[in-house]
Enzyme design. Sequence first.
Site, PDB file in Angstrom:
ATOM      1  N   LYS A   1     -18.129  -0.383   5.295  1.00  0.00           N
ATOM      2  CA  LYS A   1     -18.517  -1.428   4.353  1.00  0.00           C
ATOM      3  C   LYS A   1     -20.016  -1.390   4.051  1.00  0.00           C
ATOM      4  O   LYS A   1     -20.437  -1.612   2.904  1.00  0.00           O
ATOM      5  CB  LYS A   1     -18.116  -2.798   4.903  1.00  0.00           C
ATOM      6  CG  LYS A   1     -18.113  -3.908   3.850  1.00  0.00           C
ATOM      7  CD  LYS A   1     -17.402  -5.149   4.359  1.00  0.00           C
ATOM      8  CE  LYS A   1     -17.295  -6.212   3.271  1.00  0.00           C
ATOM      9  NZ  LYS A   1     -16.566  -7.420   3.731  1.00  0.00           N
TER      10      LYS A   1
ATOM     11  N   MET B   1      24.355   8.283   3.000  1.00  0.00           N
ATOM     12  CA  MET B   1      24.278   9.583   3.651  1.00  0.00           C
ATOM     13  C   MET B   1      24.496   9.463   5.157  1.00  0.00           C
ATOM     14  O   MET B   1      25.167  10.302   5.768  1.00  0.00           O
ATOM     15  CB  MET B   1      22.929  10.250   3.362  1.00  0.00           C
ATOM     16  CG  MET B   1      22.848  11.681   3.857  1.00  0.00           C
ATOM     17  SD  MET B   1      24.076  12.773   3.096  1.00  0.00           S
ATOM     18  CE  MET B   1      23.275  13.145   1.532  1.00  0.00           C
TER      19      MET B   1
ATOM     20  N   GLU C   1       0.817  -1.216   0.000  1.00  0.00           N
ATOM     21  CA  GLU C   1       0.000   0.000   0.000  1.00  0.00           C
ATOM     22  C   GLU C   1       0.855   1.273   0.000  1.00  0.00           C
ATOM     23  O   GLU C   1       0.465   2.287  -0.583  1.00  0.00           O
ATOM     24  CB  GLU C   1      -0.956   0.012   1.201  1.00  0.00           C
ATOM     25  CG  GLU C   1      -2.045  -1.046   1.152  1.00  0.00           C
ATOM     26  CD  GLU C   1      -1.634  -2.392   1.755  1.00  0.00           C
ATOM     27  OE1 GLU C   1      -2.484  -3.293   1.850  1.00  0.00           O
ATOM     28  OE2 GLU C   1      -0.443  -2.525   2.129  1.00  0.00           O
TER      29      GLU C   1
ATOM     30  N   PHE D   1     -12.255  -6.953  13.618  1.00  0.00           N
ATOM     31  CA  PHE D   1     -11.123  -7.415  12.813  1.00  0.00           C
ATOM     32  C   PHE D   1     -10.740  -6.359  11.779  1.00  0.00           C
ATOM     33  O   PHE D   1     -11.573  -5.890  11.019  1.00  0.00           O
ATOM     34  CB  PHE D   1     -11.480  -8.732  12.119  1.00  0.00           C
ATOM     35  CG  PHE D   1     -10.406  -9.262  11.215  1.00  0.00           C
ATOM     36  CD1 PHE D   1      -9.193  -9.710  11.747  1.00  0.00           C
ATOM     37  CD2 PHE D   1     -10.583  -9.295   9.842  1.00  0.00           C
ATOM     38  CE1 PHE D   1      -8.189 -10.198  10.914  1.00  0.00           C
ATOM     39  CE2 PHE D   1      -9.589  -9.783   9.003  1.00  0.00           C
ATOM     40  CZ  PHE D   1      -8.387 -10.227   9.544  1.00  0.00           C
ATOM     41  N   GLN D   2      -9.469  -6.014  11.763  1.00  0.00           N
ATOM     42  CA  GLN D   2      -8.896  -5.014  10.850  1.00  0.00           C
ATOM     43  C   GLN D   2      -9.596  -3.656  10.962  1.00  0.00           C
ATOM     44  O   GLN D   2      -9.693  -2.911   9.978  1.00  0.00           O
ATOM     45  CB  GLN D   2      -8.917  -5.518   9.405  1.00  0.00           C
ATOM     46  CG  GLN D   2      -7.928  -6.670   9.189  1.00  0.00           C
ATOM     47  CD  GLN D   2      -7.687  -7.004   7.728  1.00  0.00           C
ATOM     48  OE1 GLN D   2      -8.542  -6.772   6.884  1.00  0.00           O
ATOM     49  NE2 GLN D   2      -6.525  -7.566   7.424  1.00  0.00           N
TER      50      GLN D   2
END
Length: 577
Positions: free
Chosen positions: A179, A492, A67, A129-130
């Site tokens: 949802k 760096m 993502e 969940f999630q």
Amino acid sequence: MDINTVEEKHIIPTITERLSGSEALIKCLLAEDVNTIYGYPGGAIMPIYDKLHQYQDKIHHVLTRHEQGATHAAQGYARISGKVGVAMATSGPGATNLITGIADAQIDSTPLVCITGQVASHLLGSDAFQETDIVGISTPVTKWNHQITKASEIPEVLAKAFYIAKSGRPGPVLIDITKDAQFEEFDFYYKKCVGIRSYKPVPVAKDHSIKAAAKLINNAKKPFIVWGQGVILSEAEDIFKACIEKTGIPAAWTILGASALSTSHPLNVGMLGMHGNYAPNVLTNECDVLIAIGMRFDDRVTGDLNTYAKQAKVIHFEIDPAEIDKNVKTDIAVLGDAKTSLTKLLPKLKANNHSDWLQKFKDLYKIEYEKVIKNDIHPTKEGLSMGEVIQEINIQTQGNAAIVSDVGQHQMIACRYADFKQTKSNITSGGLGTMGFALPAAIGAKMAAPQRDVVAVIGDGGYQMTIQELGTVFQQNIDLKIVVLNNNFLGMVRQWQQLFFDKRYASTEMINPDFIAIARGYFINAQKVEDRKNLARAVKDMMTTKGPYVLEVCVEKEHNVFPMVPSGASVSDIRLQ
């Protein structure tokens, strides 16, 4: 900003369609001319993906491998096209994986609309969940965000999201959709947002400020222009060039402002900042009028604020009122869109020539060339330098490529030495400094501008943060050129450890994998260069081979990037070695 503050400045359609929230979302995206989305599906956003499948002839969904890669790809798409980039993810970890890219877009003023799925509204707050409070998490790093729990909200919220993301100083917007709202049906119609009562994105430049700025510029003996990305975002390149050429004022750029003016222009005196050019850094503290256009005086540009341009009158052309006097005290503030403000300014400017002042920049450049530049692009050492690789890319692309760099030594070298003949050619992570940015951002850039050569320049460290996006390159068959500058170090950080921590190289040396084998594992053409005599041919092979290509160049292991303004030091204390 309250969603109910959208002004009714347009005619509401009388014909509606009975649609689910998911299909309504797709229709909203089409109405906003979205044809490409970067994302990753999951349970909470599956209804939207199901409907998106039915519209795949109109909207191309690019399945990234992470993502974070989706947001960076959307950034690259936005930066080179000037359009709003769109990314999608599911709830929970999918949504939180977007945050790094969103934060990057916020500080670099990149317009994004990120859409996340969420658990059903009756489960909110239950630790389902999630489930993650992505609105709360993203609030500090978005220009605006909103959670939708009713399908009927979708058209108005999406219209507002695109308007806010693109208007004024651009930035990322996140829309979270439960949802059940994705399944729910309602009578759909769409109207673009053209104004919000509580939101005035573009201040109107005051005539008295323009006149005062012109007077100060016209009377200056040693004027100096510093410009940033605001010139590019406002599409002010032509009027900006006209102002510079009329006045004969030397001008220098921040890394996000690079390419607004050709690097070969005689009044372009180079890059500002910690690893910028010697002359513009030193002479910042000698100019009598400092004219800042579309830049925010960040710490990498100013160094020690207590010693920054104290001798100069400061004129600041800026669209965001919050930036005025935030870091550097301004004598004249010109609020507004850069293109509009410069258009008003140009006729008030006197034709001038500051040849003696410009000569100072040229003299200091000669010093920098002898002590730094010559060794970077024409090294006498056996090992390859990053600078000569960039120089070879310049030769092969004739300065017309878009260079997408990651973060680190290679980034500074790419910004310093790449030739830019056209605008929107330097795409990099500026304010946040996000390692892993370049590969996915280059994917988005190439897809938005398929007619242009796009070259990703990446260090071996940042490359491995998003190397899985080679899968996206392969699946989409993107004609992207990827140059990995491999020094087996986090370069760096190692440089700082060498200069300021007595060479204690703590956790910076890298034992790297076989990058060529990995590329070929993704069915991508690849080549490795270790010897100078093979460099030109290898770069030519890369640029002339159709399709994606990975070129690994093994560069000198402990090369340092100079000039360098030590952290917290004055820009006058810039070191050449």
